[in-house]
Design a protein around this motif. Structure first.
Motif, PDB file in Angstrom:
ATOM      1  N   LEU A   1       0.848  -1.193   0.000  1.00  0.00           N
ATOM      2  CA  LEU A   1       0.000   0.000   0.000  1.00  0.00           C
ATOM      3  C   LEU A   1       0.890   1.252   0.000  1.00  0.00           C
ATOM      4  CD1 LEU A   1      -2.571  -1.113   2.723  1.00  0.00           C
ATOM      5  CD2 LEU A   1      -2.920  -1.147   0.242  1.00  0.00           C
ATOM      6  N   PHE A   2       0.353   2.358  -0.518  1.00  0.00           N
ATOM      7  CA  PHE A   2       1.099   3.618  -0.470  1.00  0.00           C
ATOM      8  C   PHE A   2       0.980   4.191   0.953  1.00  0.00           C
ATOM      9  CE2 PHE A   2      -0.173   3.487  -5.030  1.00  0.00           C
ATOM     10  CZ  PHE A   2       1.106   3.404  -5.561  1.00  0.00           C
ATOM     11  N   PRO A   3       2.084   4.250   1.701  1.00  0.00           N
ATOM     12  CA  PRO A   3       1.993   4.647   3.115  1.00  0.00           C
ATOM     13  C   PRO A   3       1.582   6.102   3.317  1.00  0.00           C
ATOM     14  CG  PRO A   3       4.294   4.432   2.444  1.00  0.00           C
ATOM     15  CD  PRO A   3       3.468   3.917   1.312  1.00  0.00           C
ATOM     16  N   HIS A   4       1.837   6.957   2.314  1.00  0.00           N
ATOM     17  CA  HIS A   4       1.552   8.388   2.458  1.00  0.00           C
ATOM     18  C   HIS A   4       0.127   8.748   2.030  1.00  0.00           C
ATOM     19  CE1 HIS A   4       2.624   7.788  -1.693  1.00  0.00           C
ATOM     20  NE2 HIS A   4       2.175   8.990  -2.015  1.00  0.00           N
ATOM     21  N   LEU A   5      -0.635   7.748   1.563  1.00  0.00           N
ATOM     22  CA  LEU A   5      -2.018   7.987   1.146  1.00  0.00           C
ATOM     23  C   LEU A   5      -2.982   7.332   2.125  1.00  0.00           C
ATOM     24  CD1 LEU A   5      -1.858   7.305  -2.716  1.00  0.00           C
ATOM     25  CD2 LEU A   5      -1.688   9.510  -1.540  1.00  0.00           C
ATOM     26  N   SER A   6      -4.130   7.941   2.298  1.00  0.00           N
ATOM     27  CA  SER A   6      -5.158   7.330   3.147  1.00  0.00           C
ATOM     28  C   SER A   6      -5.652   6.039   2.501  1.00  0.00           C
ATOM     29  CB  SER A   6      -6.345   8.289   3.316  1.00  0.00           C
ATOM     30  OG  SER A   6      -7.038   8.437   2.081  1.00  0.00           O
ATOM     31  N   VAL A   7      -6.344   5.245   3.291  1.00  0.00           N
ATOM     32  CA  VAL A   7      -6.942   4.008   2.770  1.00  0.00           C
ATOM     33  C   VAL A   7      -7.821   4.332   1.568  1.00  0.00           C
ATOM     34  CG1 VAL A   7      -8.661   2.229   3.302  1.00  0.00           C
ATOM     35  CG2 VAL A   7      -6.812   2.721   4.931  1.00  0.00           C
ATOM     36  N   MET A   8      -8.653   5.354   1.682  1.00  0.00           N
ATOM     37  CA  MET A   8      -9.549   5.735   0.598  1.00  0.00           C
ATOM     38  C   MET A   8      -8.783   6.102  -0.669  1.00  0.00           C
ATOM     39  SD  MET A   8     -12.543   6.160  -0.636  1.00  0.00           S
ATOM     40  CE  MET A   8     -13.687   6.057   0.739  1.00  0.00           C
ATOM     41  N   ARG A   9      -7.720   6.921  -0.527  1.00  0.00           N
ATOM     42  CA  ARG A   9      -6.941   7.329  -1.705  1.00  0.00           C
ATOM     43  C   ARG A   9      -6.199   6.149  -2.309  1.00  0.00           C
ATOM     44  NH1 ARG A   9      -9.020  11.575  -3.930  1.00  0.00           N
ATOM     45  NH2 ARG A   9      -7.210  11.518  -5.310  1.00  0.00           N
ATOM     46  N   ASN A  10      -5.760   5.197  -1.472  1.00  0.00           N
ATOM     47  CA  ASN A  10      -5.136   3.978  -1.997  1.00  0.00           C
ATOM     48  C   ASN A  10      -6.083   3.253  -2.951  1.00  0.00           C
ATOM     49  OD1 ASN A  10      -2.390   2.682  -1.141  1.00  0.00           O
ATOM     50  ND2 ASN A  10      -3.017   3.884   0.633  1.00  0.00           N
ATOM     51  N   LEU A  11      -7.365   3.232  -2.610  1.00  0.00           N
ATOM     52  CA  LEU A  11      -8.349   2.533  -3.448  1.00  0.00           C
ATOM     53  C   LEU A  11      -8.766   3.355  -4.663  1.00  0.00           C
ATOM     54  CD1 LEU A  11      -8.533   0.624  -0.948  1.00  0.00           C
ATOM     55  CD2 LEU A  11     -10.962   0.430  -1.434  1.00  0.00           C
ATOM     56  N   MET A  12      -8.681   4.674  -4.563  1.00  0.00           N
ATOM     57  CA  MET A  12      -9.152   5.535  -5.647  1.00  0.00           C
ATOM     58  C   MET A  12      -8.116   5.787  -6.738  1.00  0.00           C
ATOM     59  SD  MET A  12     -11.262   8.397  -3.435  1.00  0.00           S
ATOM     60  CE  MET A  12     -11.527   9.469  -4.858  1.00  0.00           C
ATOM     61  N   LEU A  13      -6.834   5.781  -6.365  1.00  0.00           N
ATOM     62  CA  LEU A  13      -5.787   6.258  -7.268  1.00  0.00           C
ATOM     63  C   LEU A  13      -5.771   5.559  -8.630  1.00  0.00           C
ATOM     64  CD1 LEU A  13      -3.359   8.207  -7.515  1.00  0.00           C
ATOM     65  CD2 LEU A  13      -1.912   6.352  -6.655  1.00  0.00           C
ATOM     66  N   ALA A  14      -5.690   4.225  -8.619  1.00  0.00           N
ATOM     67  CA  ALA A  14      -5.610   3.500  -9.892  1.00  0.00           C
ATOM     68  C   ALA A  14      -6.915   3.595 -10.684  1.00  0.00           C
ATOM     69  CB  ALA A  14      -5.247   2.033  -9.651  1.00  0.00           C
ATOM     70  N   GLN A  15      -8.036   3.675  -9.968  1.00  0.00           N
ATOM     71  CA  GLN A  15      -9.310   3.841 -10.675  1.00  0.00           C
ATOM     72  C   GLN A  15      -9.290   5.122 -11.513  1.00  0.00           C
ATOM     73  OE1 GLN A  15     -13.100   2.952  -8.608  1.00  0.00           O
ATOM     74  NE2 GLN A  15     -11.856   2.934  -6.748  1.00  0.00           N
ATOM     75  N   ILE A  16      -8.757   6.204 -10.915  1.00  0.00           N
ATOM     76  CA  ILE A  16      -8.708   7.499 -11.599  1.00  0.00           C
ATOM     77  C   ILE A  16      -7.650   7.503 -12.695  1.00  0.00           C
ATOM     78  CG2 ILE A  16      -8.173   9.956 -11.277  1.00  0.00           C
ATOM     79  CD1 ILE A  16      -9.311   9.597  -8.363  1.00  0.00           C
ATOM     80  N   LYS A  17      -6.444   7.024 -12.374  1.00  0.00           N
ATOM     81  CA  LYS A  17      -5.310   7.109 -13.310  1.00  0.00           C
ATOM     82  C   LYS A  17      -5.391   6.088 -14.448  1.00  0.00           C
ATOM     83  CE  LYS A  17      -2.879  10.259 -10.996  1.00  0.00           C
ATOM     84  NZ  LYS A  17      -2.647  11.618 -11.535  1.00  0.00           N
ATOM     85  N   VAL A  18      -5.850   4.870 -14.126  1.00  0.00           N
ATOM     86  CA  VAL A  18      -5.836   3.801 -15.137  1.00  0.00           C
ATOM     87  C   VAL A  18      -7.194   3.624 -15.820  1.00  0.00           C
ATOM     88  CG1 VAL A  18      -5.373   1.339 -15.534  1.00  0.00           C
ATOM     89  CG2 VAL A  18      -3.999   2.607 -13.860  1.00  0.00           C
ATOM     90  N   LEU A  19      -8.265   3.671 -15.024  1.00  0.00           N
ATOM     91  CA  LEU A  19      -9.600   3.439 -15.584  1.00  0.00           C
ATOM     92  C   LEU A  19     -10.321   4.740 -15.968  1.00  0.00           C
ATOM     93  CD1 LEU A  19     -10.947   0.585 -13.248  1.00  0.00           C
ATOM     94  CD2 LEU A  19      -9.672   0.380 -15.391  1.00  0.00           C
ATOM     95  N   ASN A  20      -9.669   5.878 -15.677  1.00  0.00           N
ATOM     96  CA  ASN A  20     -10.247   7.195 -16.003  1.00  0.00           C
ATOM     97  C   ASN A  20     -11.620   7.429 -15.374  1.00  0.00           C
ATOM     98  OD1 ASN A  20      -8.065   8.066 -17.687  1.00  0.00           O
ATOM     99  ND2 ASN A  20      -8.814   6.648 -19.254  1.00  0.00           N
ATOM    100  N   ARG A  21     -11.821   6.894 -14.174  1.00  0.00           N
ATOM    101  CA  ARG A  21     -13.065   7.149 -13.456  1.00  0.00           C
ATOM    102  C   ARG A  21     -13.000   8.530 -12.787  1.00  0.00           C
ATOM    103  NH1 ARG A  21     -13.637   1.187 -10.727  1.00  0.00           N
ATOM    104  NH2 ARG A  21     -14.653   0.184 -12.510  1.00  0.00           N
ATOM    105  N   SER A  22     -14.156   9.112 -12.579  1.00  0.00           N
ATOM    106  CA  SER A  22     -14.218  10.397 -11.897  1.00  0.00           C
ATOM    107  C   SER A  22     -13.923  10.201 -10.410  1.00  0.00           C
ATOM    108  CB  SER A  22     -15.608  11.012 -12.062  1.00  0.00           C
ATOM    109  OG  SER A  22     -16.564  10.237 -11.343  1.00  0.00           O
ATOM    110  N   GLU A  23     -13.620  11.306  -9.723  1.00  0.00           N
ATOM    111  CA  GLU A  23     -13.389  11.266  -8.269  1.00  0.00           C
ATOM    112  C   GLU A  23     -14.610  10.676  -7.563  1.00  0.00           C
ATOM    113  OE1 GLU A  23     -11.091  12.673  -5.882  1.00  0.00           O
ATOM    114  OE2 GLU A  23      -9.517  13.006  -7.365  1.00  0.00           O
ATOM    115  N   ASP A  24     -15.782  11.154  -7.927  1.00  0.00           N
ATOM    116  CA  ASP A  24     -17.011  10.699  -7.260  1.00  0.00           C
ATOM    117  C   ASP A  24     -17.254   9.206  -7.483  1.00  0.00           C
ATOM    118  OD1 ASP A  24     -17.477  13.184  -6.286  1.00  0.00           O
ATOM    119  OD2 ASP A  24     -19.071  13.716  -7.702  1.00  0.00           O
TER     120      ASP A  24
END
Length: 242
Positions: free
Chosen positions: A88-111
């Protein structure tokens, strides 16, 4: 879903996989076991190109992993991987750990990414910890976050590389319970593990490896009750006794 055909791999002069062939059907749970250094982790890491192999073929959902034209980043987004260390990325919250690849790789919105992440954290029993950082969680909780992170990518299959071996004994079951629930939901899974209770409970098949070769590839009933090879019998007698 995943097909291995005569896959061989070397690290320099050392052969670590020797003509390995097996198939994993959609919805199957296949446990890969064997002594340390037998090639188990290498076998599953080859399935999404984390480890290159020198000969043979691996096809995942119709895509040839070894083909130079294959987009491995795209493939890895479709094949979830959970490691022994949680990664896991230690400097990111649990929520951001789960959101990051969705946004960067799957191009999902923040919401959309946030909604998906929260749903998965609820699924693994960690919604209350969404805003914590990995270092504030126990090992078992971190591994459940890692599983949720992999699931956030809507994978067609999941690969687990000894997901409980770095955990304290009392934390093992909380991770296995999540994996058992995934299996019951029909997720295609390859699991490298020494947890024979898990194999007995949910595996469709068990692959036993030794010295880079698939020595046995059998239904769990045949593997536990009618082991064909002497090497697998020795392994089982030791691990079940322990």
């Amino acid at each position: 879903m995943i097909r291995y055909n005569n896959v061989s791999k070397w690290y320099g002069p050392v052969q670590v996989l020797n003509k390995c062939s097996t198939n994993v059907a959609k919805g199957d749970v296949v446990v890969v076991c064997g002594p340390s250094g037998s090639g188990k982790s290498t076998l599953i890491k080859c399935a999404n190109g984390l480890e290159p192999f020198q000969s043979g073929e691996i096809v995942v959902d119709g895509i040839s992993v070894g083909d130079p034209k294959t987009d491995l980043t795209k493939l890895r987004a479709r094949v979830g991987m959970v490691f022994q260390q949680f990664e896991l990325f230690p400097h990111l919250s649990v929520m951001r750990n789960l959101m990051l690849a969705q946004i960067k790789v799957l191009n999902r919105s923040e919401d959309e990414s946030h909604t998906k992440a929260l749903k998965l954290l609820e699924r693994v029993g960690l919604a209350a910890h969404a805003n914590k950082f990995p270092g504030q969680l126990s090992g078992g909780q971190q591994q459940r976050v890692a599983i949720a992170r992999a699931l956030a990518m809507d994978p067609i299959a999941m690969l687990f590389d000894e997901p409980t071996s770095a955990l304290d004994p009392e934390m093992v079951n909380e991770v296995l319970d999540v994996m058992i629930a995934l299996a019951k939901d029909g997720m295609t899974m390859m699991v490298v593990t020494h947890e024979m209770g898990f194999a007995r409970k949910v595996a469709d098949r068990v692959i036993f490896m030794d010295r880079g070769e698939i020595v046995e590839d059998a239904s769990k009933t045949d593997f536990f009750e009618n082991t064909r090879s002497e090497r697998a019998s020795q392994f089982l007698s030791k691990i079940l006794r322990d």
